[in-house]
Structures are given as structure tokens and as C-alpha cells.
Design a protein around this motif. Structure first.
Motif, PDB file in Angstrom:
ATOM      1  N   ALA A   1       0.719  -1.078  -0.089  1.00 42.17           N
ATOM      2  CA  ALA A   1       0.052   0.076   0.038  1.00 42.17           C
ATOM      3  C   ALA A   1       0.790   1.178  -0.250  1.00 42.17           C
ATOM      4  N   ALA A   2       1.954   1.157   0.866  1.00 41.51           N
ATOM      5  CA  ALA A   2       2.873   2.216   1.037  1.00 41.51           C
ATOM      6  C   ALA A   2       3.599   2.607  -0.464  1.00 41.51           C
ATOM      7  N   LYS A   3       4.165   1.534  -1.093  1.00 39.93           N
ATOM      8  CA  LYS A   3       4.596   1.644  -2.416  1.00 39.93           C
ATOM      9  C   LYS A   3       3.651   2.105  -3.593  1.00 39.93           C
ATOM     10  N   ALA A   4       2.177   1.958  -3.174  1.00 39.91           N
ATOM     11  CA  ALA A   4       1.447   2.161  -4.453  1.00 39.91           C
ATOM     12  C   ALA A   4       0.671   3.741  -4.174  1.00 39.91           C
ATOM     13  N   ASN A   5       1.479   4.430  -2.949  1.00 44.69           N
ATOM     14  CA  ASN A   5       0.951   5.585  -2.573  1.00 44.69           C
ATOM     15  C   ASN A   5      -0.338   5.646  -2.206  1.00 44.69           C
ATOM     16  N   GLU A   6      -0.720   4.769  -1.295  1.00 44.51           N
ATOM     17  CA  GLU A   6      -1.938   4.594  -0.830  1.00 44.51           C
ATOM     18  C   GLU A   6      -1.821   4.497   0.781  1.00 44.51           C
ATOM     19  N   ALA A   7      -1.552   5.749   1.180  1.00 48.05           N
ATOM     20  CA  ALA A   7      -1.054   5.755   2.746  1.00 48.05           C
ATOM     21  C   ALA A   7      -2.011   5.549   3.629  1.00 48.05           C
ATOM     22  N   ARG A   8      -3.432   5.862   3.120  1.00 55.31           N
ATOM     23  CA  ARG A   8      -4.525   5.394   4.191  1.00 55.31           C
ATOM     24  C   ARG A   8      -4.706   3.853   4.209  1.00 55.31           C
ATOM     25  N   ARG A   9      -4.548   3.318   3.165  1.00 56.11           N
ATOM     26  CA  ARG A   9      -4.723   1.973   3.174  1.00 56.11           C
ATOM     27  C   ARG A   9      -3.794   1.273   3.819  1.00 56.11           C
ATOM     28  N   ALA A  10      -2.346   1.693   3.832  1.00 53.24           N
ATOM     29  CA  ALA A  10      -1.256   1.056   4.537  1.00 53.24           C
ATOM     30  C   ALA A  10      -1.287   1.302   6.126  1.00 53.24           C
ATOM     31  N   GLU A  11      -2.110   2.583   6.438  1.00 52.04           N
ATOM     32  CA  GLU A  11      -2.311   2.790   7.833  1.00 52.04           C
ATOM     33  C   GLU A  11      -3.489   1.607   8.263  1.00 52.04           C
ATOM     34  N   LEU A  12      -4.341   1.164   7.380  1.00 47.06           N
ATOM     35  CA  LEU A  12      -5.499   0.474   7.859  1.00 47.06           C
ATOM     36  C   LEU A  12      -4.999  -0.981   7.957  1.00 47.06           C
ATOM     37  N   TRP A  13      -3.836  -1.331   7.022  1.00 43.71           N
ATOM     38  CA  TRP A  13      -3.145  -2.835   7.200  1.00 43.71           C
ATOM     39  C   TRP A  13      -2.613  -2.665   8.636  1.00 43.71           C
TER      40      TRP A  13
ATOM     41  N   ASP B   1       6.918   6.973   5.178  1.00 45.38           N
ATOM     42  CA  ASP B   1       7.236   7.486   3.727  1.00 45.38           C
ATOM     43  C   ASP B   1       6.024   7.601   2.787  1.00 45.38           C
ATOM     44  N   ALA B   2       4.990   6.867   3.107  1.00 45.64           N
ATOM     45  CA  ALA B   2       3.851   6.700   2.268  1.00 45.64           C
ATOM     46  C   ALA B   2       3.001   8.058   2.282  1.00 45.64           C
TER      47      ALA B   2
ATOM     48  N   ALA C   1       4.316  10.787   3.620  1.00 51.62           N
ATOM     49  CA  ALA C   1       5.305  11.821   3.158  1.00 51.62           C
ATOM     50  C   ALA C   1       4.990  12.242   1.590  1.00 51.62           C
ATOM     51  N   ARG C   2       4.986  11.050   0.575  1.00 48.62           N
ATOM     52  CA  ARG C   2       4.866  11.090  -0.580  1.00 48.62           C
ATOM     53  C   ARG C   2       3.495  11.334  -1.033  1.00 48.62           C
ATOM     54  N   SER C   3       2.637  11.433   0.001  1.00 51.23           N
ATOM     55  CA  SER C   3       1.174  11.674  -0.358  1.00 51.23           C
ATOM     56  C   SER C   3       0.929  13.125  -0.025  1.00 51.23           C
ATOM     57  N   ASN C   4       1.766  13.993   0.217  1.00 50.26           N
ATOM     58  CA  ASN C   4       1.765  15.218   0.554  1.00 50.26           C
ATOM     59  C   ASN C   4       1.123  15.397   2.064  1.00 50.26           C
ATOM     60  N   ASP C   5       1.164  14.713   2.809  1.00 51.98           N
ATOM     61  CA  ASP C   5       0.548  14.814   4.232  1.00 51.98           C
ATOM     62  C   ASP C   5       1.722  14.621   5.134  1.00 51.98           C
ATOM     63  N   PRO C   6       2.564  15.719   5.244  1.00 56.49           N
ATOM     64  CA  PRO C   6       3.751  15.405   6.228  1.00 56.49           C
ATOM     65  C   PRO C   6       3.211  15.506   7.689  1.00 56.49           C
ATOM     66  N   ARG C   7       2.044  16.049   7.912  1.00 59.61           N
ATOM     67  CA  ARG C   7       1.885  16.423   9.368  1.00 59.61           C
ATOM     68  C   ARG C   7       1.536  14.809   9.996  1.00 59.61           C
ATOM     69  N   ARG C   8       0.591  13.862   9.142  1.00 59.17           N
ATOM     70  CA  ARG C   8       0.434  12.672   9.460  1.00 59.17           C
ATOM     71  C   ARG C   8       1.677  11.829   9.447  1.00 59.17           C
ATOM     72  N   ALA C   9       2.509  12.256   8.480  1.00 58.27           N
ATOM     73  CA  ALA C   9       4.109  11.459   8.508  1.00 58.27           C
ATOM     74  C   ALA C   9       4.590  11.632   9.893  1.00 58.27           C
ATOM     75  N   ASP C  10       4.666  12.862  10.262  1.00 55.30           N
ATOM     76  CA  ASP C  10       5.392  13.301  11.513  1.00 55.30           C
ATOM     77  C   ASP C  10       4.603  12.535  12.562  1.00 55.30           C
ATOM     78  N   ALA C  11       3.440  12.480  12.770  1.00 56.06           N
ATOM     79  CA  ALA C  11       2.728  11.702  13.858  1.00 56.06           C
ATOM     80  C   ALA C  11       3.081  10.341  13.858  1.00 56.06           C
ATOM     81  N   TRP C  12       3.107   9.492  12.804  1.00 49.12           N
ATOM     82  CA  TRP C  12       3.778   8.228  12.724  1.00 49.12           C
ATOM     83  C   TRP C  12       5.330   8.250  13.013  1.00 49.12           C
ATOM     84  N   LEU C  13       5.999   8.991  12.637  1.00 52.17           N
ATOM     85  CA  LEU C  13       7.552   9.216  12.999  1.00 52.17           C
ATOM     86  C   LEU C  13       7.533   9.438  14.421  1.00 52.17           C
ATOM     87  N   ALA C  14       6.867   9.890  15.300  1.00 46.76           N
ATOM     88  CA  ALA C  14       6.644  10.226  16.646  1.00 46.76           C
ATOM     89  C   ALA C  14       6.361   8.864  17.198  1.00 46.76           C
TER      90      ALA C  14
END
Length: 347
Positions: free
Chosen positions: A94-106, A127-128, A130-143
Motif C-alpha cells: 500500500a505504501a509503495k502504491a502511494n495509498e497511505a491510508r490503506r497502509a495505515e489500515l493494514w 514514507d507513504a 510524506a509522498r502523499s503530501n501529508d507531512p503532518r500525518r507522516a510526523d505523527a507516525w514518526l513520533a
């Protein structure tokens, strides 16, 4: 029978069987068809989860999320119980397919059934987003990831599982997060205050500075990288040059191009575009001089560089020089046509 021989070796020697080794190599390349060709005969003999996961690995490396989820449904229909690796491959796909929300669901699906999530899977999620132009959610998962990799307890499902303590993925996730912020041109003071970063992070920070048209911070970041013994490449120089150009500092942009030449870094078309764009807004004569120099050095300028030069020519007022510059603009247009470039590109 060949299939029975392979089954007899599983699981202890599975990685050593030539058929499974070949299937694994094809899976690494994302060649789903070849993996299925080898695995389907084995599935007729046994519904081993290992076989299903090999096919999922191929789907993940191919970035084919629809195919991967369809294969997972087949696992469920055939009552094959998913493992942590199964969920990890679905998340990666899902991450590689740029489907960040699906990756999160899995990821949540893995946690609900009791599997621990490791740092590598969280890197994929960061990374998913970040590449989906949602850096805030990327940071939340980074934390969350930093809590996993630095804490004494891992991110676990309800049944509990092994701790996750690997620190290795941290830099990769931080780099992915910075790339997301760089893509939207957002500078973060916490990131710029860092005194130690990887080459990838350095490039991401410089890109963010350029997009924010902040030459002062770009210069500070560039120097921090040099202090950290990082070696600048064409892309890092380009971001710095672009930052100066966007800030209207053509002289500083030119200074960095000359520094590149002295350092032996190869001039690429993107560097020429950045410098021409800087001078085109300030001084036609300088723009023309660099255009000539890039041509002599056989720097492969792209359509944006040519159209930037043509636009600068068009902005020159009446007079004898205007006629000369007009000739240069026509020459640049002919060069674009000769190389098959789109002549309606915009800078």
C-alpha cells in the motif's frame, strides 16, 4: 514428485530449495506472474502460509495493491491464517502504491490481531504519508516510531508480542518526513536546528529552503552539511543555487556554480536552469553569457532553461541590442525544436 520433495524440506530448508530460491528472486523483482507459475503447483499440494507470503512479496515489490488485496482474500477463503509478515507485506504494498491510508489500515489490522509492528513497517508508513503530501500525518507516525525504536516496549497488538528495539530505521523515517515537508516547501525550525543529519536529510532540507525562497537558511543548512563532513553533489548545489535565485541573489547563485566547477562536480541541466532563472530576473547580459557558457560546455539544458532564456529576451526593450538578443532567442527556439522539446514549456 518434485512438489512433495519441496514440501518435505519445509520449513527448515525452504530457503535452500532451488524452486523456492527462484520464486524468491522473482518476488524481489516484483515479477508476480513468474512467482505464481512456480508457487501454484505447490499450493495444490499444501496451503502453506509461506507460499502465499512469497506471492504477496512479489505484489508488494510491484506496488500492485489491488492484486495483493485480492490475493489476501484468497488466503482468507482458503482459511490460511495471516502472519505478521503477511500484514507487513500488505502495508509495504500500500505504501509503495502511494495509498497511505490503506497502509495505515493494514497496520491497525495487524495490531488488532496481536502482531507487533516493527520499525521497517513504520518507515514505510511515514514514507507513504510524506509522498502523499501529508507531512503532518507522516510526523505523527514518526513520533510513534521513535517511541517504538527508543522505548523498552514495542508497538503491540492486544495479545502482546515481542518488543521492538531496532534503532536502524530512524534516519530513514526522519529523511522521509523531511522529504514530505520539503515537497510542500515548509521549513521546520526543529529540523534546521539539527547539527547532524544524513545526506538524504541534507538534500531534503536544502530543497525545502529553496521552495521557501529562503536563501539565508539554505546557506546555513549548506554550511551545516559541510561541517558534518557531507560531500555536496549536483542536487545539493542545485537547491542552494535555486534558493539564491528565488531570493533575487543572482551573484550568490553564480558563485555557487563556480564553486561546483572548482570542486569538479558535474554540471547538469537542472543547475543551468536554476542559474538562468536567477539571472533572467536581474540582468539579460549575464543570462546570455551563461547561456553561451553552458552551450560551450555541452551542458544538456532542458526546455525550462530555454524558455527562461526566451522569456528574458522578450523582456528586453527596444534598441540595437534588442535585435541581437532576438536573434539569440530564435536560436534557442530552434535548438528546442531540433531536440524535440515542447516549445510551450513554462519556467
Amino acid at each position: 514428485m518434485r512438489g512433495a520433495t519441496i514440501l518435505a524440506r519445509l520449513p527448515a530448508k525452504s530457503a535452500q530449495d532451488p524452486v523456492l530460491e527462484a520464486a524468491n528472486r522473482f518476488a524481489e523483482c516484483g515479477d508476480v506472474a513468474r512467482v505464481k507459475e512456480l508457487i501454484e503447483p505447490l499450493l495444490k499440494l499444501s496451503k502453506k502460509r509461506f507460499f502465499f507470503n512469497l506471492v504477496l512479496k512479489a505484489y508488494a515489490n510491484a506496488g500492485d495493491l489491488v492484486g495483493a488485496e485480492a490475493w489476501h482474500l484468497r488466503m482468507e477463503r482458503e482459511q490460511v491464517v495471516a502472519s505478521g509478515r503477511t500484514y507487513g507485506k500488505l502495508l509495504k504494498c500500500a505504501a509503495k502504491a502511494n495509498e497511505a491510508r490503506r497502509a495505515e489500515l493494514w497496520l491497525w489490522a495487524a495490531l488488532r490481531v496481536g502482531f507487533a509492528v516493527d520499525g521497517t513497517q513504520l518507515v514505510s508508513l511515514v514514507d507513504a504519508f510524506a509522498r502523499s503530501n501529508d507531512p503532518r500525518r507522516a510526523d505523527a507516525w514518526l513520533a510513534r516510531m521513535l517511541l517504538v525504536t527508543r522505548g523498552s516496549r514495542g508497538l503491540r497488538g492486544p495479545s502482546g508480542s515481542r518488543d521492538v528495539g531496532a534503532r536502524g530505521p530512524e534516519l530513514a523515517a526522519q529523511g522521509a518526513s523531511l522529504a514530505g515537508w520539503a515537497h510542500v516547501g515548509d521549513l521546520r525550525q526543529s529540523a534546521l536546528a539539527a547539527t547532524c543529519f544524513s545526506r538524504r536529510q541534507w538534500g531534503n532540507l536544502l530543497e525545502a529552503c529553496a521552495k521557501a525562497s529562503d536563501a539565508a537558511k539554505a546557506s546555513q543548512c549548506f554550511q551545516s552539511g559541510l561541517d558534518a563532513k557531507l560531500k555536496p553533489c549536483s542536487m545539493t548545489y542545485t537547491s542552494l543555487i535555486d534558493a539564491y535565485g528565488r531570493s533575487g541573489e543572482g551573484g550568490q547563485a553564480e558563485k555557487q556554480v563556480l564553486a561546483m566547477i572548482r570542486a569538479g562536480v558535474q554540471l547538469e541541466g537542472i543547475v543551468g536552469t536554476a542559474l538562468l532563472n536567477a539571472w533572467a530576473k536581474l540582468e539579460m547580459q549575464r543570462t546570455e553569457a551563461w547561456m553561451k557558457r553552458f552551450h560551450r560546455a555541452q551542458v544538456p539544458l532542458d526546455a525550462i532553461a530555454h524558455t527562461t532564456f526566451i522569456s528574458a529576451c522578450a523582456a528586453v526593450g527596444d534598441g540595437s541590442r534588442s535585435a541581437f538578443v532576438s536573434t539569440r532567442a530564435e536560436g534557442s527556439l530552434q535548438e528546442m525544436e531540433r531536440r524535440g522539446m515542447q516549445t510551450n514549456a513554462s519556467g
